[in-house]
Every structure is written in structure tokens, then in C-alpha cells.
Design a protein around this motif. Sequence first.
Motif, PDB file in Angstrom:
ATOM      1  N   ALA B 134       0.817  -1.224   0.000  1.00  0.00           N
ATOM      2  CA  ALA B 134       0.000   0.000   0.000  1.00  0.00           C
ATOM      3  C   ALA B 134       0.847   1.269   0.000  1.00  0.00           C
ATOM      4  N   MET B 158      -4.409  -5.669  -0.523  1.00  0.00           N
ATOM      5  CA  MET B 158      -3.697  -4.399  -0.311  1.00  0.00           C
ATOM      6  C   MET B 158      -2.938  -4.539   1.006  1.00  0.00           C
ATOM      7  N   MET B 161      -0.979  -2.384   5.226  1.00  0.00           N
ATOM      8  CA  MET B 161      -1.909  -1.294   5.508  1.00  0.00           C
ATOM      9  C   MET B 161      -1.555  -0.597   6.827  1.00  0.00           C
ATOM     10  N   LYS B 165      -1.007   3.363   7.077  1.00  0.00           N
ATOM     11  CA  LYS B 165      -1.770   4.171   8.036  1.00  0.00           C
ATOM     12  C   LYS B 165      -0.821   5.052   8.856  1.00  0.00           C
ATOM     13  N   LEU B 173     -10.662   1.967  -0.636  1.00  0.00           N
ATOM     14  CA  LEU B 173     -10.560   0.667  -1.306  1.00  0.00           C
ATOM     15  C   LEU B 173     -11.825   0.311  -2.089  1.00  0.00           C
ATOM     16  N   LYS B 186      -8.065  -5.568   2.571  1.00  0.00           N
ATOM     17  CA  LYS B 186      -7.029  -4.905   3.362  1.00  0.00           C
ATOM     18  C   LYS B 186      -6.234  -5.980   4.104  1.00  0.00           C
ATOM     19  N   THR B 187      -4.911  -6.008   3.980  1.00  0.00           N
ATOM     20  CA  THR B 187      -4.141  -7.042   4.694  1.00  0.00           C
ATOM     21  C   THR B 187      -2.890  -6.478   5.395  1.00  0.00           C
TER      22      THR B 187
END
Lengths: 84, 635
Positions: B134, B158, B161, B165, B173, B186-187
Motif C-alpha cells: 500500500a 492491499m 496497511m 496508516k 478501497l 485490506k491485509t
Amino acid sequence: MSYNNSMRLSESKKGSKVILKKINIEEKLESHLKNLGLVIGTTMVILLNTVNGTIVLVRDGKLALGREVSEALEVDIVNGQMLC
Amino acid sequence: MGKCCANSDSCANCSRKLKDKYDPSKKHISNSMKIAFAGIPNCGKTTAYNYITGSTASTGNRPGVTVDVKAKYPRKSILKKALKNSKIKIKANEIVIVDIPGVYSLDSYTPEEGVASRYLRETSPDVIINVIDATNMERGLFFTYQLLEMGIPVVIAMNMMDEAKKRGYKIDLDKMSKALGVPIVKTVAYKGEGLEKALEYAIKAYGSTNIEINPVKGQQEKKYEMISHLITKCVKKGSGSFVSDAIDTVLLNSWFGIPIFFMIMLGVFWVTFGPIGNLLTDIFENLLNFGSAYIKDLVISLSVGETFTKLINNGVIDALIGVFTFIPQIILLFFFIAILEDIGLISRAAFLTDGFMRRFGLGGRSFIPIILGFGCTVPAILSTRTIPDDRDRIVTAISVPFISCGARLPVYGLLAAAFFGERAYIVIVVLYLLGIMATLITSLIFKKSLMKGGTAPLVFELPPYRMPGFRNVRIRLMETAWDFVSRLLTIILFASIIMWVLQNFTMGLQLTSDSETSIVATLGKHMAPFFAPLGFGDWQRVSALIAGLAAKETIIAAFQIIYGTSSIALLAFQVPSALSFMVFVLLYVPCIASVTALYKELGKKRLVVLSLVWQIIVAWVGAFVVYHAAIAIGW
């Protein structure tokens, strides 16, 4: 935005923001550079320019380009854009 | 599901044999759903693969850690949840997870990228989980577009994350998923977050064609333009890392960079072979001696006959303990290599040394196998696949066996400690430098003669600096320890037993207590004259060197068997012969596994034979020079 000062990437100063204008290198490597995001018109920031080559910040990642490659890339410096 | 190979042990359609049927990496298991992790290098594919399958495949913070296709069934617990949520009925052994090397484009630039694009083009997995970093999305999405053009269902993971962040990225997304026409999950792969969901979506996507965009074949410029638009719409980028840039300014500086890297490596060697490594080895040795004495007494008390007792106590226990003693130092060395790799320093060393390496006909990319070679020669040879130019790759593979691997450590540990005491650490560092010198000289000679030609220009993506992942390092150390123990209990044990038999039987297969009449002595005496100019022209040490071809640690095991104990073996040496012996061990053929790896990479027997002959010549000349120089100095 206006550009001037066309030069080789290897000649550009640390911290300057440049736009890729031309790639003067053999086809296979040119294609690899393009796959890495170095397409004509790409903006990059010079993080380091040493005898070994250049480190550029491009598309959120750092690319290490050996001397031979950084001498083969023609760039335009973006007016007044010194980022660090 | 396909029909081929479904219910038979051999398949008439594709002529495959039974053994292949159970190897999940084989394409022909066409009744299994193949879900492949694909993406650009260093985006976390193997970390995700390890989590889903429960594997311990090597990961590291640099491009090119994975150089081969790996496949395994998913963990049952994870698959069960994914199947339950996807509401699809499929047997556990009908899903295979595949991990492929990282690749920026299907037009491969390096051989390892070729492995990935060949797999994607020729094997065509059923679903692709496209892992994207990401924080480095544009290059990742460039590859996504190419995958979509292939028409294989894609699910995007993705990844990283948490890092995105932290750096202030805001990614919509849902919007991106709609724009691309594929599901996005999200991963955070190293924590396992989101991976079960990614697997669930992949199972659901099986058989679908979820592409709603018009593919833009070729035209890198056009693709990057589309990506820029997509990112403008869906992503609010965070800040870059000024700390990372500042560190690079110092570490990659032309003046300070190499000395700093040299000091780091010196520090690694000092800890490994200096007081700390020695202390750990001493403690471990005492524990082993305590344990082995108990086991030996037990064997004697069993009254199984003198010959068998000798075989177990001397041929197995003493031999293995002699080698096992050095495991703390080997683990320490691997620990530091893992840390350097996880931080992101090894890739930077490649940039830093590019100019220097070019003087020897190679580029900075060849420096990565050199560093990996300090651990083990086999992965070092395999990692040459990341070198784009064929000649550079072949020369690096031929040169890298001279780098001193962990298996040579027990020999240095024994001889250097006995003859140089406190200064043993310096001798070992000099041996490592000598190995690097031999590598560079070999490269230069080959690039000036048989492999004439320029060196490929250096281009690669620098990984971000990262704190070493505890899990990664733990896995690597466990693997190192396990690899060492399994070598000890297989190759070294087998070689030790053979050595004991050869030492205790005559050519007429009669048991003998006079080792001078043994098989090993008879054979060794024939070869001894070849080694006489090097200061160790006796059958005992020559036989140990030959045993070392199985694995270098076997030399110590052979000493234990031939001489009774290592300390008696030391009596055969003086300073010049100890030095020349260590130099010979450093430079001659590392082990059978390295020869196999060399053949796998070079693909030509002629080149492998050339490489082996060269290694023996260099070892002989190197040991000869050191032996006579040491005598001339008066040591």
C-alpha cells in the motif's frame, strides 16, 4: 509549470525535482525502466547522486540507478524545485 | 474442474508419473484449484503464503528472496473458515496455494522474473491473489493491469496497511475496487490480518471473469497514466520517510558508505567469532560433553559388543558432538545476516559496491550472493537468478563458492582457537577476506577470458528501512538450526559411519585395530603426495578433506574418528600446516549440495566441471603459498 536546464540525471543535484525527458539506453533496459515507472514525463526527486549512481524517489519508491543508467537518462529540472 | 489426472495414479493425457501427482507445484493437478500469490518484489507475497500454508519459506526485506515457484496446501483451519464464508463446497486437498517470485512485468528482465512470468503464462493459475504494498502502490498496480489483461480472476490484497496508516495514507478501497472491477482486501501479512478474507474472495472468484476495465496492452506510459488517475481519485498520500532519506544520505555516501558497511561486517564477525561467540560455544560444549558422557556410559552398559560400542561411541557420538559444538556460532552468524537483510542493508550494499565490483567485471547485484554466501553457498548460488546478464550470472555462480560459508566454521573454530588463541578471531576474519579476494579474482579472470563482455547496468528498487521482524528472524534461525541438525543426522552421520567403517576394516574387509592397514589409510596414502607440498601430506588429514566433500563439517567428524579426539588431531599440525589446511578448506569445493545447485543454475556439465577444477587449483595454490609464506616468516 515551466521547465528548463535539460541535463543528464547524473548531473542533477541532490534534492532537485526533475522530469524525465528521454531515455538513451538499449531497448530491453529501457522497457525495464518503464516497467519500474520511469516513463517519459515522470517526475522524480534526486535523493543522492554519487560516483556509484543515483538514488531517485519516484512513484513512492526509491530506485537505485547505476552510473551508466543515470548518465543515459535526460531530464529537465523543474524551475526552482529544490525539495531538501 | 479439469478432467486430466483426476482419479488416476498416472495420466494418459499428459503422460505424468505417479510421483508428480502429489507434488502441488505441478501444473497437471488440474483438478485442484490453484491460487497464486503474485505481485512486484518485496510486497509480502511469501509472508502471506507462509501464513496461509503454515510454511517457513524464506522472507527478507529485499527484492529477489523468492527465486522459485513454491506450492502447498492451505492450513486446514484457515481453509475451513474461508470455505464456510464463501459457501462453496470443495475438498481441502483440492486447493493449492502457489508462491511465485516477484515480478514488475510479464516481460521478464531477470531469470527469476522469467520463472514468475513463465508460471503465469504457461501454467495459468485459476485465481491470482495480487499482493500490493500500500505504500508503493503505483508499481504494484502496473502489474495488476497486466494480470487483468491475462483474463485470470484477480483478488487484490492491499498489504502493509498498518505501515500506510502510520504514514498517513488514506485509501478508498471500495472506490478502487469498483474502478478496477476486482475485490480488494485490506491485509497486514506478517500479522495474518485479512488473509483469510483474501482466500475466501479468491475461492469465490474461481471461474469468474471479474474484469470490467478495458485492457491497455503494451504501452507502459498509458498504463501509468491510468494508474495516476486512479490514485488521484482513490488515495490521499501520506508523507515520505525523512529519516530513511537521511540514513541513506550517510550510508550510501561515496566516502563513508563502504567503511561503515565494512565496520558493520567486522562487528558481526567480532561478535560471532570473538569473546561472545566463544563463550556461547564453550557453554554449549560443556553441556554436550555432559550429555554425551552419559549416553556413552549407557551404550557400554548395554554390552552390545566391542565393535558396535566403538562404532556408536566413537564413530557416531564423538563425531557428531565434535561438529555440533559449533552451532552457537553458526546461528549467531545467520542471525546477523537475517537482521541486516530485514533492515534493508543488503540491497544498499549492492548499490554501494557497484563501482568497486565493476573493476572485477561484475555489478553490485553480484554482491548480494556474496553476502548470502557467508551463511550458506547453496542459497547464494540460487540467488544469482536476480542478476539480469547471463555472463554476470554464470561468473557470479562460479565465483561465489569461494565465500566462506557457515559449514567451514567448525574447522576454523578448532584450528584457529588451538594455534592462535586470543587472536583466532583475526585469523578467521582474514580467512573471510581471503574468500572474498578469491571470489573477485575468479570473476576478473573469467570476465577477461571465457566470459568476456560488459556488465549489465544497475537498476533496482531499494527496499524501505524496516525494523527486523521478530517472527521472520525466529523462523530463519529455527530453519538454520533445523537445517544444521538435519545435515548432522543425515549426511554427516552417514559420512561418519562410512568413515568409521573405512577406518576399521582392511581392503580384505577384515576388522582391524591397526588403522595404518585400513581402507581409508590405503586410499588416503595414494592421494597424500598431492597434498605434501601444502604441509599435510598424510593419509589422515587427506581422508578428512575427502570426507569434507559431503559437507565441510564432516572434516571435524572425520578427525574424531581417525584420531580418536580432536585434540590428538591437533598434534598433527603446526602453525604453517594449520594455516594452509584452513585455506584449503576455505577454497576447495564447498559440498555436494553446492555442486548440485551449481549444476541447476549453470545447466551445463562442462561449466560445472570447469568450476570444480578451478576451485581445486585455487585451493591448492592458495594453501601452497600460505604454507610456504608462514614457514618463511618463521611461524
